[in-house]
Design a protein around this motif. Sequence first.
Motif, PDB file in Angstrom:
ATOM      1  N   GLN A 224       0.844  -1.868  -0.004  1.00 33.77           N
ATOM      2  CA  GLN A 224      -0.182  -0.522  -0.235  1.00 33.77           C
ATOM      3  C   GLN A 224       0.622   0.817   0.055  1.00 33.77           C
ATOM      4  O   GLN A 224       1.530   1.312   0.321  1.00 33.77           O
ATOM      5  CB  GLN A 224      -1.234   0.088   1.540  1.00 33.77           C
ATOM      6  CG  GLN A 224      -1.568  -1.346   1.419  1.00 33.77           C
ATOM      7  CD  GLN A 224      -2.673  -0.894   0.501  1.00 33.77           C
ATOM      8  OE1 GLN A 224      -4.018  -0.117   0.250  1.00 33.77           O
ATOM      9  NE2 GLN A 224      -3.842  -1.900  -0.257  1.00 33.77           N
ATOM     10  N   ILE A 225       0.881   1.661  -0.689  1.00 37.02           N
ATOM     11  CA  ILE A 225       1.209   4.010  -0.862  1.00 37.02           C
ATOM     12  C   ILE A 225       0.408   4.052   0.353  1.00 37.02           C
ATOM     13  O   ILE A 225       1.290   4.758   1.284  1.00 37.02           O
ATOM     14  CB  ILE A 225       1.168   4.639  -2.131  1.00 37.02           C
ATOM     15  CG1 ILE A 225       1.191   3.929  -3.434  1.00 37.02           C
ATOM     16  CG2 ILE A 225       1.135   5.721  -1.893  1.00 37.02           C
ATOM     17  CD1 ILE A 225       1.011   3.978  -4.568  1.00 37.02           C
ATOM     18  N   ILE A 226      -0.979   4.473   0.422  1.00 40.94           N
ATOM     19  CA  ILE A 226      -1.646   4.890   1.886  1.00 40.94           C
ATOM     20  C   ILE A 226      -2.464   3.051   2.067  1.00 40.94           C
ATOM     21  O   ILE A 226      -3.298   3.499   1.323  1.00 40.94           O
ATOM     22  CB  ILE A 226      -2.487   5.830   1.371  1.00 40.94           C
ATOM     23  CG1 ILE A 226      -1.734   7.125   1.247  1.00 40.94           C
ATOM     24  CG2 ILE A 226      -3.047   6.074   2.892  1.00 40.94           C
ATOM     25  CD1 ILE A 226      -2.376   8.466   0.557  1.00 40.94           C
TER      26      ILE A 226
ATOM     27  N   TRP B  49      -5.004   2.987  -0.962  1.00 40.59           N
ATOM     28  CA  TRP B  49      -4.017   3.502  -2.217  1.00 40.59           C
ATOM     29  C   TRP B  49      -3.015   2.128  -2.322  1.00 40.59           C
ATOM     30  O   TRP B  49      -1.982   2.352  -1.709  1.00 40.59           O
ATOM     31  CB  TRP B  49      -3.737   4.875  -1.940  1.00 40.59           C
ATOM     32  CG  TRP B  49      -2.985   5.250  -3.589  1.00 40.59           C
ATOM     33  CD1 TRP B  49      -2.361   4.552  -4.481  1.00 40.59           C
ATOM     34  CD2 TRP B  49      -2.340   6.808  -3.397  1.00 40.59           C
ATOM     35  NE1 TRP B  49      -2.181   5.369  -5.908  1.00 40.59           N
ATOM     36  CE2 TRP B  49      -1.836   6.366  -5.272  1.00 40.59           C
ATOM     37  CE3 TRP B  49      -2.237   7.766  -2.768  1.00 40.59           C
ATOM     38  CZ2 TRP B  49      -1.149   7.144  -5.893  1.00 40.59           C
ATOM     39  CZ3 TRP B  49      -1.399   8.627  -3.286  1.00 40.59           C
ATOM     40  CH2 TRP B  49      -1.052   8.491  -4.678  1.00 40.59           C
ATOM     41  N   PRO B  50      -3.424   1.217  -3.265  1.00 39.16           N
ATOM     42  CA  PRO B  50      -2.430  -0.169  -3.256  1.00 39.16           C
ATOM     43  C   PRO B  50      -1.593  -0.010  -4.890  1.00 39.16           C
ATOM     44  O   PRO B  50      -1.997   1.134  -5.501  1.00 39.16           O
ATOM     45  CB  PRO B  50      -3.859  -1.397  -3.526  1.00 39.16           C
ATOM     46  CG  PRO B  50      -4.882  -0.222  -4.610  1.00 39.16           C
ATOM     47  CD  PRO B  50      -4.685   0.811  -3.638  1.00 39.16           C
ATOM     48  N   VAL B  51      -0.080  -0.084  -4.825  1.00 41.36           N
ATOM     49  CA  VAL B  51       0.609   0.240  -5.593  1.00 41.36           C
ATOM     50  C   VAL B  51      -0.198  -0.394  -6.962  1.00 41.36           C
ATOM     51  O   VAL B  51      -0.840  -1.149  -7.101  1.00 41.36           O
ATOM     52  CB  VAL B  51       1.734  -0.557  -5.990  1.00 41.36           C
ATOM     53  CG1 VAL B  51       2.468  -0.040  -4.480  1.00 41.36           C
ATOM     54  CG2 VAL B  51       1.640  -1.755  -5.468  1.00 41.36           C
ATOM     55  N   LYS B  52       0.550   0.358  -8.215  1.00 41.94           N
ATOM     56  CA  LYS B  52      -0.196  -0.004  -9.648  1.00 41.94           C
ATOM     57  C   LYS B  52      -1.877   0.502  -9.552  1.00 41.94           C
ATOM     58  O   LYS B  52      -2.656  -0.217  -9.925  1.00 41.94           O
ATOM     59  CB  LYS B  52       0.180  -1.430  -9.788  1.00 41.94           C
ATOM     60  CG  LYS B  52       1.172  -2.012 -10.073  1.00 41.94           C
ATOM     61  CD  LYS B  52       1.547  -3.231 -10.701  1.00 41.94           C
ATOM     62  CE  LYS B  52       0.509  -4.313 -10.254  1.00 41.94           C
ATOM     63  NZ  LYS B  52       1.078  -6.091 -10.274  1.00 41.94           N
ATOM     64  N   SER B  53      -2.426   1.130  -8.581  1.00 41.76           N
ATOM     65  CA  SER B  53      -4.059   1.798  -9.468  1.00 41.76           C
ATOM     66  C   SER B  53      -3.512   3.156  -9.465  1.00 41.76           C
ATOM     67  O   SER B  53      -2.761   4.132  -8.998  1.00 41.76           O
ATOM     68  CB  SER B  53      -4.160   1.592  -7.424  1.00 41.76           C
ATOM     69  OG  SER B  53      -3.751   2.129  -6.556  1.00 41.76           O
TER      70      SER B  53
ATOM     71  N   GLY C 254       5.288  10.839   5.926  1.00 39.75           N
ATOM     72  CA  GLY C 254       5.302  10.132   7.091  1.00 39.75           C
ATOM     73  C   GLY C 254       4.159  10.106   8.131  1.00 39.75           C
ATOM     74  O   GLY C 254       3.828   9.010   9.141  1.00 39.75           O
ATOM     75  N   GLU C 255       3.309  11.060   7.625  1.00 40.55           N
ATOM     76  CA  GLU C 255       2.265  11.516   8.698  1.00 40.55           C
ATOM     77  C   GLU C 255       0.963  10.771   8.703  1.00 40.55           C
ATOM     78  O   GLU C 255       0.663  10.214   7.340  1.00 40.55           O
ATOM     79  CB  GLU C 255       2.205  13.182   9.164  1.00 40.55           C
ATOM     80  CG  GLU C 255       3.256  13.960   9.173  1.00 40.55           C
ATOM     81  CD  GLU C 255       3.039  15.189   9.124  1.00 40.55           C
ATOM     82  OE1 GLU C 255       1.719  15.613   8.304  1.00 40.55           O
ATOM     83  OE2 GLU C 255       3.671  15.923   9.507  1.00 40.55           O
ATOM     84  N   ARG C 256       0.201  11.083   9.295  1.00 41.20           N
ATOM     85  CA  ARG C 256      -1.611   9.994   9.146  1.00 41.20           C
ATOM     86  C   ARG C 256      -1.750  10.696   7.768  1.00 41.20           C
ATOM     87  O   ARG C 256      -2.147  12.384   8.258  1.00 41.20           O
ATOM     88  CB  ARG C 256      -2.502  10.376  10.413  1.00 41.20           C
ATOM     89  CG  ARG C 256      -1.774   8.376  11.145  1.00 41.20           C
ATOM     90  CD  ARG C 256      -2.993   8.609  12.200  1.00 41.20           C
ATOM     91  NE  ARG C 256      -3.880   8.338  12.202  1.00 41.20           N
ATOM     92  CZ  ARG C 256      -4.707   6.899  12.081  1.00 41.20           C
ATOM     93  NH1 ARG C 256      -3.390   5.749  10.993  1.00 41.20           N
ATOM     94  NH2 ARG C 256      -5.974   6.936  11.823  1.00 41.20           N
ATOM     95  N   VAL C 257      -1.863  10.333   7.293  1.00 35.93           N
ATOM     96  CA  VAL C 257      -3.260  10.838   5.577  1.00 35.93           C
ATOM     97  C   VAL C 257      -4.550  11.403   6.049  1.00 35.93           C
ATOM     98  O   VAL C 257      -5.222  10.834   6.664  1.00 35.93           O
ATOM     99  CB  VAL C 257      -3.065  10.471   4.749  1.00 35.93           C
ATOM    100  CG1 VAL C 257      -3.715  10.749   3.421  1.00 35.93           C
ATOM    101  CG2 VAL C 257      -1.961  10.009   4.302  1.00 35.93           C
TER     102      VAL C 257
ATOM    103  N   ASP D 189      -2.659   5.229   7.430  1.00 30.11           N
ATOM    104  CA  ASP D 189      -1.046   5.181   7.556  1.00 30.11           C
ATOM    105  C   ASP D 189      -0.469   5.672   6.552  1.00 30.11           C
ATOM    106  O   ASP D 189      -1.078   4.586   5.085  1.00 30.11           O
ATOM    107  CB  ASP D 189      -1.079   4.153   8.579  1.00 30.11           C
ATOM    108  CG  ASP D 189      -1.165   4.447  10.329  1.00 30.11           C
ATOM    109  OD1 ASP D 189      -1.483   5.464  10.112  1.00 30.11           O
ATOM    110  OD2 ASP D 189      -2.081   3.220  10.537  1.00 30.11           O
ATOM    111  N   VAL D 190       0.698   5.707   6.187  1.00 29.24           N
ATOM    112  CA  VAL D 190       1.136   5.398   5.038  1.00 29.24           C
ATOM    113  C   VAL D 190       1.900   4.133   5.290  1.00 29.24           C
ATOM    114  O   VAL D 190       1.973   3.467   6.060  1.00 29.24           O
ATOM    115  CB  VAL D 190       2.631   6.585   4.973  1.00 29.24           C
ATOM    116  CG1 VAL D 190       3.330   6.025   3.985  1.00 29.24           C
ATOM    117  CG2 VAL D 190       2.406   8.287   5.420  1.00 29.24           C
ATOM    118  N   GLY D 191       1.372   3.372   4.068  1.00 27.66           N
ATOM    119  CA  GLY D 191       1.254   1.858   3.697  1.00 27.66           C
ATOM    120  C   GLY D 191       3.318   1.421   3.501  1.00 27.66           C
ATOM    121  O   GLY D 191       4.215   3.208   3.312  1.00 27.66           O
TER     122      GLY D 191
END
Length: 170
Positions: A55-57, A61-65, A91-94, A99-101
């Motif tokens: 996950q990016i986030i 927000w998974p990678v390749k998406s 690196g903060e909670r979005v 959380d940042v993945g």
Amino acid sequence: MESNGRIERSDSTTSLDAPLKSVMVTAQVPRYQIEDSVRRAIDVTELVNRPPRPQIIDDIWPVKSIIALAAEEGDGKTLMADQILRQALRGERVLGFFDVGEAGPRRVLFVDTEMEEEDAVERNAEMVGRGLGIDEDQFYWFTPGGLMLDKEDDFKLLCDEVARVRPDVV
């Protein structure tokens, strides 16, 4: 950064080796191998043991998406995208929730086809004033005007900028 990543346009052989993670409108690659599954049929029973995508986030927000923000003109889509990316880089909670993945970005290329460079200067100062400043060499704002990716010159312009900046997220 080493990568097997490629940007490709399906109607052309134009491609570019570049580490990418996602396109905020996105493509992933730097730390994760991309399978060629999009070019061949897959027996879905083989997918049972496949690990979840990084996950990016986390949870959104998974990678390749691709993530798209939709709203009327002037309703704050660019502002929200800017904040999301800055918080992820820091690196903060979005948005105070996510959380940042493990695949969180280290460098972003933000493509804005509406605002001018002067607007980006003002927006950056605004974000710094809100406590969302970022380190040098993390966030690149690209304002190419009315970018049309189905036009060869515009697509090449974006590919050239990705090659120059070497972002994790576009």
